[in-house]
Write a protein that holds these residues in place. Structure first.
Motif, short mmCIF file in Angstrom:
data_model
loop_
_atom_site.label_atom_id
_atom_site.label_comp_id
_atom_site.label_asym_id
_atom_site.label_seq_id
_atom_site.Cartn_x
_atom_site.Cartn_y
_atom_site.Cartn_z
N ASP A 136 0.84 -1.20 0.00
CA ASP A 136 0.00 0.00 0.00
C ASP A 136 0.87 1.26 0.00
OD1 ASP A 136 -2.85 -1.10 0.51
OD2 ASP A 136 -1.65 -2.05 2.06
N VAL A 137 1.89 1.25 0.86
CA VAL A 137 2.78 2.41 0.97
C VAL A 137 3.57 2.60 -0.32
CG1 VAL A 137 4.73 3.40 2.22
CG2 VAL A 137 2.94 2.16 3.47
N ALA A 138 4.12 1.51 -0.84
CA ALA A 138 4.92 1.59 -2.07
C ALA A 138 4.10 2.11 -3.23
CB ALA A 138 5.52 0.23 -2.39
N MET A 139 2.90 1.56 -3.41
CA MET A 139 2.05 1.98 -4.52
C MET A 139 1.53 3.39 -4.31
SD MET A 139 2.23 -0.40 -6.68
CE MET A 139 0.99 0.24 -7.81
N GLY A 140 1.22 3.75 -3.07
CA GLY A 140 0.74 5.10 -2.80
C GLY A 140 1.77 6.16 -3.13
N GLU A 141 3.01 5.93 -2.71
CA GLU A 141 4.08 6.88 -3.01
C GLU A 141 4.34 6.94 -4.51
OE1 GLU A 141 5.56 9.01 -1.19
OE2 GLU A 141 4.82 8.43 0.78
N THR A 142 4.23 5.81 -5.18
CA THR A 142 4.43 5.79 -6.63
C THR A 142 3.33 6.57 -7.34
OG1 THR A 142 5.52 3.63 -6.48
CG2 THR A 142 4.72 4.31 -8.64
N VAL A 143 2.10 6.42 -6.89
CA VAL A 143 0.99 7.16 -7.50
C VAL A 143 1.19 8.67 -7.33
CG1 VAL A 143 -1.48 7.67 -7.29
CG2 VAL A 143 -0.69 5.30 -7.29
N LEU A 144 1.68 9.09 -6.18
CA LEU A 144 1.95 10.51 -5.97
C LEU A 144 3.00 11.02 -6.96
CD1 LEU A 144 1.99 10.60 -2.06
CD2 LEU A 144 0.30 11.67 -3.56
N ALA A 145 4.03 10.21 -7.19
CA ALA A 145 5.05 10.59 -8.17
C ALA A 145 4.46 10.65 -9.57
CB ALA A 145 6.22 9.61 -8.12
N LEU A 146 3.54 9.74 -9.87
CA LEU A 146 2.92 9.72 -11.20
C LEU A 146 2.00 10.93 -11.41
CD1 LEU A 146 2.05 5.94 -11.72
CD2 LEU A 146 4.00 7.23 -12.56
N LEU A 147 1.37 11.39 -10.35
CA LEU A 147 0.52 12.58 -10.48
C LEU A 147 1.35 13.79 -10.88
CD1 LEU A 147 -1.87 12.18 -7.40
CD2 LEU A 147 -2.43 11.88 -9.82
N ARG A 148 2.52 13.92 -10.28
CA ARG A 148 3.40 15.01 -10.69
C ARG A 148 3.87 14.80 -12.13
NH1 ARG A 148 8.89 17.02 -7.63
NH2 ARG A 148 7.36 17.77 -6.13
N GLY A 149 4.21 13.56 -12.46
CA GLY A 149 4.63 13.27 -13.83
C GLY A 149 3.54 13.57 -14.85
N PHE A 150 2.29 13.31 -14.48
CA PHE A 150 1.18 13.60 -15.38
C PHE A 150 1.06 15.09 -15.65
CE2 PHE A 150 -3.34 14.73 -15.88
CZ PHE A 150 -3.62 14.06 -17.06
N LEU A 151 1.22 15.90 -14.61
CA LEU A 151 1.15 17.35 -14.78
C LEU A 151 2.27 17.84 -15.70
CD1 LEU A 151 0.34 18.50 -11.13
CD2 LEU A 151 -1.23 18.34 -13.06
N TYR A 152 3.49 17.34 -15.47
CA TYR A 152 4.62 17.74 -16.30
C TYR A 152 4.41 17.32 -17.75
CZ TYR A 152 7.35 18.74 -12.06
OH TYR A 152 7.81 19.25 -10.88
N ALA A 153 3.99 16.06 -17.94
CA ALA A 153 3.84 15.54 -19.30
C ALA A 153 2.75 16.29 -20.06
CB ALA A 153 3.51 14.05 -19.25
N THR A 154 1.64 16.54 -19.40
CA THR A 154 0.55 17.26 -20.06
C THR A 154 0.96 18.68 -20.42
OG1 THR A 154 -1.06 15.95 -18.81
CG2 THR A 154 -1.86 17.96 -19.86
N GLY A 155 1.59 19.36 -19.48
CA GLY A 155 2.02 20.73 -19.73
C GLY A 155 3.06 20.82 -20.83
N PHE A 156 4.05 19.93 -20.81
CA PHE A 156 5.11 19.98 -21.81
C PHE A 156 4.58 19.61 -23.19
CE2 PHE A 156 8.91 18.50 -24.06
CZ PHE A 156 9.78 19.55 -23.80
#
Length: 285
Positions: A136-156
């Motif tokens: 749960d912890v590993a996947m939760g932290e990974t999802v948080l990183a992916l949310l930031r990645g999604f913002l960067y990818a969409t904006g770029f």
């Protein structure tokens, strides 16, 4: 009251504590299907933190694109892209910079943030004292990183569109592909960070990231290197991300596309397995 405290008031076969309940789940103490709680906690914490770090992560690849793609691109001219078609130098490096952005955002989120939470805030110890499991912890932290990645990818990707660097509808697939890249780096980065105990050890992460950024065919093709060096570069995870996004950006696909995707899928499996095992070994002894 003493009967309840001793557990004699519990029906036979029922768990007496959160820990016992966790161990009786299908996956034992490993997974409680409550990743959303970890994500919710991370989003609440992000509201009270500075947005400067988040914004700077978006502008870094944009500045590189303007300086190298537009500035240097006027001197370089057109270059050969995937499939042999000629594209502008800006269109050549833009997908690579998007891959670099996905890597950087995921790595910094899953390394330095995790390092602080693990060694100073003691956040994961507290989480694992509840019904949450290491997965749960590993996947939760990974999802948080992916949310930031999604913002960067969409904006770029939007910036690429404004600059006229998107020539095919399939280019929109760079966004989910960037998340795949971020997922690979985030899952593996968190597992590696679990071995780090000092700030000096954390410096090794930057030591490996900088060569990947410079030599993963980001600014020039792989063919400029000697063949012996090409094999080393092709083993780097960022090279696969650069080539994957570069192919998607022009809509040219080949069997190599599946290899690039498969590389990251294997990377994700290894990373999640490593991270889960390390958290379990560290905090559920």
């Amino acid at each position: 009251m003493s009967t309840i405290a001793s557990g004699q008031g519990q029906p036979q076969g029922q768990p007496h504590s959160v820990t016992e309940a966790a161990r009786q789940r299908k996956f034992g103490a490993l997974y409680s299907r409550n990743v959303r709680s970890v994500v919710a906690r991370g989003l609440m914490a992000a509201k009270s933190s500075t947005w400067l770090i988040l914004v700077s992560g978006f502008f870094e690849p944009v500045l590189y694109l303007i300086a190298m793609g537009v500035g240097l691109g006027t001197i370089v001219g057109d270059v050969e892209g995937p499939g042999g078609q000629m594209i502008s130098y800006a269109a050549y490096i833009a997908p690579a910079l998007l891959a670099v952005s996905a890597m950087n955002g995921a790595v910094y989120d899953s390394t330095w943030n995790v390092f602080f939470k693990m060694n100073f805030a003691k956040l994961y110890q507290g989480m694992l004292y509840t019904s949450l499991g290491p997965l749960d912890v590993a996947m939760g932290e990974t999802v948080l990183a992916l949310l930031r990645g999604f913002l960067y990818a969409t904006g770029f990707t939007a910036v690429m569109g404004v600059m006229g660097l998107l020539t095919t509808p399939s280019a929109v697939l760079m966004i989910p592909a960037s998340l795949l890249i971020a997922f690979g780096f985030a899952s593996l980065g968190m597992g590696i960070t679990s071995f780090m105990k000092t700030f000096q050890q954390m410096d090794w992460i930057n030591f490996f990231m900088l060569p990947m950024f410079l030599f993963s065919a980001t600014f020039y093709p792989l063919s400029v290197y000697p063949e012996s060096i090409q094999w080393l570069i092709q083993a780097m995870p960022l090279w696969h991300g650069v080539e994957l996004l570069r192919q998607i950006s022009v809509g040219v696909f080949s069997p190599a596309t599946a290899i690039h995707i498969g590389y990251y899928l294997v990377m994700i499996v290894i990373g999640v397995t490593l991270t889960t095992g390390r958290l379990r070994a560290l905090f559920l002894k």
